[in-house]
Scaffold this motif. Structure first.
Motif, PDB file in Angstrom:
ATOM      1  N   LEU A 287       0.813  -1.211   0.000  1.00  0.00           N
ATOM      2  CA  LEU A 287       0.000   0.000   0.000  1.00  0.00           C
ATOM      3  C   LEU A 287       0.849   1.265   0.000  1.00  0.00           C
ATOM      4  N   THR A 288       0.488   2.190  -0.861  1.00  0.00           N
ATOM      5  CA  THR A 288       1.086   3.518  -0.846  1.00  0.00           C
ATOM      6  C   THR A 288       0.216   4.436   0.004  1.00  0.00           C
ATOM      7  N   LYS A 289       0.685   5.651   0.192  1.00  0.00           N
ATOM      8  CA  LYS A 289      -0.075   6.612   0.985  1.00  0.00           C
ATOM      9  C   LYS A 289      -1.417   6.916   0.331  1.00  0.00           C
ATOM     10  N   SER A 290      -1.428   7.041  -0.989  1.00  0.00           N
ATOM     11  CA  SER A 290      -2.688   7.320  -1.692  1.00  0.00           C
ATOM     12  C   SER A 290      -3.641   6.130  -1.618  1.00  0.00           C
ATOM     13  N   ASP A 291      -3.102   4.901  -1.660  1.00  0.00           N
ATOM     14  CA  ASP A 291      -3.947   3.710  -1.525  1.00  0.00           C
ATOM     15  C   ASP A 291      -4.628   3.693  -0.162  1.00  0.00           C
ATOM     16  N   LYS A 292      -3.866   3.968   0.878  1.00  0.00           N
ATOM     17  CA  LYS A 292      -4.433   3.995   2.232  1.00  0.00           C
ATOM     18  C   LYS A 292      -5.507   5.072   2.349  1.00  0.00           C
ATOM     19  N   GLU A 293      -5.244   6.218   1.733  1.00  0.00           N
ATOM     20  CA  GLU A 293      -6.207   7.320   1.797  1.00  0.00           C
ATOM     21  C   GLU A 293      -7.523   6.933   1.120  1.00  0.00           C
ATOM     22  N   ARG A 294      -7.455   6.258  -0.013  1.00  0.00           N
ATOM     23  CA  ARG A 294      -8.667   5.854  -0.723  1.00  0.00           C
ATOM     24  C   ARG A 294      -9.473   4.851   0.098  1.00  0.00           C
ATOM     25  N   LEU A 295      -8.795   3.907   0.739  1.00  0.00           N
ATOM     26  CA  LEU A 295      -9.486   2.927   1.573  1.00  0.00           C
ATOM     27  C   LEU A 295     -10.132   3.596   2.784  1.00  0.00           C
ATOM     28  N   MET A 296      -9.416   4.522   3.412  1.00  0.00           N
ATOM     29  CA  MET A 296      -9.952   5.205   4.585  1.00  0.00           C
ATOM     30  C   MET A 296     -11.145   6.073   4.228  1.00  0.00           C
ATOM     31  N   VAL A 297     -11.090   6.748   3.083  1.00  0.00           N
ATOM     32  CA  VAL A 297     -12.213   7.584   2.645  1.00  0.00           C
ATOM     33  C   VAL A 297     -13.452   6.726   2.408  1.00  0.00           C
ATOM     34  N   ALA A 298     -13.273   5.579   1.763  1.00  0.00           N
ATOM     35  CA  ALA A 298     -14.400   4.677   1.506  1.00  0.00           C
ATOM     36  C   ALA A 298     -15.013   4.192   2.812  1.00  0.00           C
ATOM     37  N   GLN A 299     -14.160   3.835   3.774  1.00  0.00           N
ATOM     38  CA  GLN A 299     -14.694   3.360   5.050  1.00  0.00           C
ATOM     39  C   GLN A 299     -15.405   4.476   5.807  1.00  0.00           C
ATOM     40  N   ARG A 300     -14.865   5.678   5.764  1.00  0.00           N
ATOM     41  CA  ARG A 300     -15.520   6.806   6.429  1.00  0.00           C
ATOM     42  C   ARG A 300     -16.902   7.069   5.831  1.00  0.00           C
ATOM     43  N   ASN A 301     -17.024   6.970   4.524  1.00  0.00           N
ATOM     44  CA  ASN A 301     -18.323   7.167   3.875  1.00  0.00           C
ATOM     45  C   ASN A 301     -19.323   6.100   4.327  1.00  0.00           C
ATOM     46  N   MET A 302     -18.849   4.863   4.480  1.00  0.00           N
ATOM     47  CA  MET A 302     -19.729   3.802   4.978  1.00  0.00           C
ATOM     48  C   MET A 302     -20.176   4.097   6.400  1.00  0.00           C
ATOM     49  N   GLU A 303     -19.259   4.585   7.220  1.00  0.00           N
ATOM     50  CA  GLU A 303     -19.593   4.894   8.605  1.00  0.00           C
ATOM     51  C   GLU A 303     -20.616   6.022   8.678  1.00  0.00           C
ATOM     52  N   ARG A 304     -20.505   7.016   7.803  1.00  0.00           N
ATOM     53  CA  ARG A 304     -21.497   8.098   7.776  1.00  0.00           C
ATOM     54  C   ARG A 304     -22.880   7.555   7.411  1.00  0.00           C
ATOM     55  N   CYS A 305     -22.895   6.600   6.470  1.00  0.00           N
ATOM     56  CA  CYS A 305     -24.177   5.979   6.108  1.00  0.00           C
ATOM     57  C   CYS A 305     -24.762   5.221   7.295  1.00  0.00           C
ATOM     58  N   MET A 306     -23.891   4.562   8.055  1.00  0.00           N
ATOM     59  CA  MET A 306     -24.352   3.822   9.228  1.00  0.00           C
ATOM     60  C   MET A 306     -24.935   4.758  10.283  1.00  0.00           C
ATOM     61  N   LEU A 307     -24.367   5.958  10.389  1.00  0.00           N
ATOM     62  CA  LEU A 307     -24.845   6.932  11.376  1.00  0.00           C
ATOM     63  C   LEU A 307     -25.969   7.810  10.840  1.00  0.00           C
ATOM     64  N   GLY A 308     -26.205   7.762   9.532  1.00  0.00           N
ATOM     65  CA  GLY A 308     -27.259   8.582   8.942  1.00  0.00           C
ATOM     66  C   GLY A 308     -26.890  10.041   8.846  1.00  0.00           C
ATOM     67  N   ILE A 309     -25.604  10.326   8.623  1.00  0.00           N
ATOM     68  CA  ILE A 309     -25.148  11.711   8.493  1.00  0.00           C
ATOM     69  C   ILE A 309     -24.422  11.872   7.167  1.00  0.00           C
ATOM     70  N   THR A 310     -24.121  13.122   6.806  1.00  0.00           N
ATOM     71  CA  THR A 310     -23.371  13.427   5.597  1.00  0.00           C
ATOM     72  C   THR A 310     -22.205  14.335   5.962  1.00  0.00           C
ATOM     73  N   ARG A 311     -21.438  14.722   4.974  1.00  0.00           N
ATOM     74  CA  ARG A 311     -20.328  15.639   5.209  1.00  0.00           C
ATOM     75  C   ARG A 311     -20.813  17.004   5.679  1.00  0.00           C
ATOM     76  N   ARG A 312     -22.050  17.343   5.349  1.00  0.00           N
ATOM     77  CA  ARG A 312     -22.584  18.637   5.752  1.00  0.00           C
ATOM     78  C   ARG A 312     -22.731  18.752   7.267  1.00  0.00           C
ATOM     79  N   ASN A 313     -22.772  17.617   7.942  1.00  0.00           N
ATOM     80  CA  ASN A 313     -22.858  17.657   9.399  1.00  0.00           C
ATOM     81  C   ASN A 313     -21.559  18.122  10.051  1.00  0.00           C
ATOM     82  N   MET A 314     -20.468  18.128   9.259  1.00  0.00           N
ATOM     83  CA  MET A 314     -19.181  18.628   9.734  1.00  0.00           C
ATOM     84  C   MET A 314     -18.726  17.911  11.012  1.00  0.00           C
ATOM     85  N   GLU A 315     -18.893  16.597  11.049  1.00  0.00           N
ATOM     86  CA  GLU A 315     -18.477  15.828  12.222  1.00  0.00           C
ATOM     87  C   GLU A 315     -17.079  15.272  11.993  1.00  0.00           C
ATOM     88  N   HIS A 316     -16.230  15.350  12.997  1.00  0.00           N
ATOM     89  CA  HIS A 316     -14.851  14.908  12.869  1.00  0.00           C
ATOM     90  C   HIS A 316     -14.775  13.386  12.723  1.00  0.00           C
TER      91      HIS A 316
END
Length: 204
Positions: free
Chosen positions: A120-149
Motif C-alpha cells: 500500500l502507498t499513501k494514496s492507496d491507504k487514503e482511498r481505503l480510509m475515505v471509503a470506510q468513512r463514507n460507509m460509517e457516515r451511512c451507518m450513522l445517517g449523516i453526511t459531510r454537511r454535518n461537519m463531524e470529525h
C-alpha cells in the motif's frame, strides 16, 4: 515453451483455449514481441484477474496501474456487500452493535481480500480510509454537511480500522511463512498418535 506445453497436452487429450489464453510481460508495449500457438497470436494484456485478484505490474507515475485498479475493485466489492444490506445499515432504528458486526464480518473482508499481497502507498491507504468513512457516515445517517470529525465518527461506530486490519493480515502471513517459527510449527503440527475411541477413563 508454449508450443511444447500445447503438444504435451494434446497427447493426453487436452487443448489450450487460444481465445481465453492471455499473456503479460514487463517489456514496454512498443516492443514487437508476439506469442503464438499453432499459428494464432495470443493476446497480450497489461493485467488479468487470477483467483479474484487483479495481477499486474506497478508502474511509477502511472495512476491506472493494476495496483490502483485492484484497490478500486476492492472498494467496489465492499460497497456491493454494504448495499446488499442497505436497509439494515442505513436505518437509524437498527442498533449500532448489529451494524458494526455486519461491517466487520462481511464488508471489511470483501474490501481486504488478498490484502496480504498488497504494497500500500499513501494514496492507496487514503482511498481505503475515505471509503470506510463514507460507509460509517451511512451507518450513522449523516453526511459531510454535518461537519463531524472523523474521530467522533469512529467513536460512535467503533468498527475495525481497514488499514490496521490490512496490516494484521500481512503480519499473519509473514509470521506463518517461516517454517521454523513456533506459530508455523504449531499450525502444521500433527499428533504422533491417535486418541482412543470413547471417553477417557476416570480412575477414582
Amino acid at each position: 515453451m508454449l508450443e511444447d506445453v500445447g503438444k504435451a497436452l494434446n497427447k493426453i487429450g487436452l487443448e489450450i483455449n487460444k481465445d481465453k489464453t492471455k499473456w503479460m510481460s514487463n517489456e514496454p508495449r512498443t516492443t514487437t514481441t508476439e506469442l503464438t500457438l499453432n499459428g494464432k497470436v495470443i493476446e497480450r494484456v497489461q493485467h488479468f484477474v487470477y483467483l479474484g485478484k487483479l495481477i499486474g505490474f506497478r508502474r511509477p507515475k502511472v495512476p491506472a496501474t493494476a495496483a490502483f485498479k485492484e484497490i478500486s475493485r476492492r472498494i467496489s466489492s465492499g460497497w456491493l456487500v454494504f448495499n446488499k444490506m442497505k436497509t439494515l445499515m442505513r436505518k437509524n432504528n437498527v442498533p449500532m452493535q448489529l451494524k458494526r458486526r455486519f461491517h466487520d464480518q462481511c464488508v471489511l473482508p470483501a474490501m481486504l481480500y488478498a490484502a496480504e499481497t498488497w504494497a500500500l502507498t499513501k494514496s492507496d491507504k487514503e482511498r481505503l480510509m475515505v471509503a470506510q468513512r463514507n460507509m460509517e457516515r451511512c451507518m450513522l445517517g449523516i453526511t459531510r454537511r454535518n461537519m463531524e470529525h472523523n474521530e467522533s465518527i469512529r467513536r460512535k461506530t467503533a468498527v475495525k480500522d481497514c488499514i490496521q486490519s490490512a496490516r494484521k493480515v500481512k503480519f499473519a502471513a509473514r509470521v506463518t511463512s517461516d517454517a521454523d517459527k513456533w506459530t508455523a510449527r504449531i499450525t502444521n503440527w500433527t499428533p504422533p498418535s491417535k486418541r482412543p475411541v470413547g471417553m477417557a477413563r476416570l480412575d477414582i
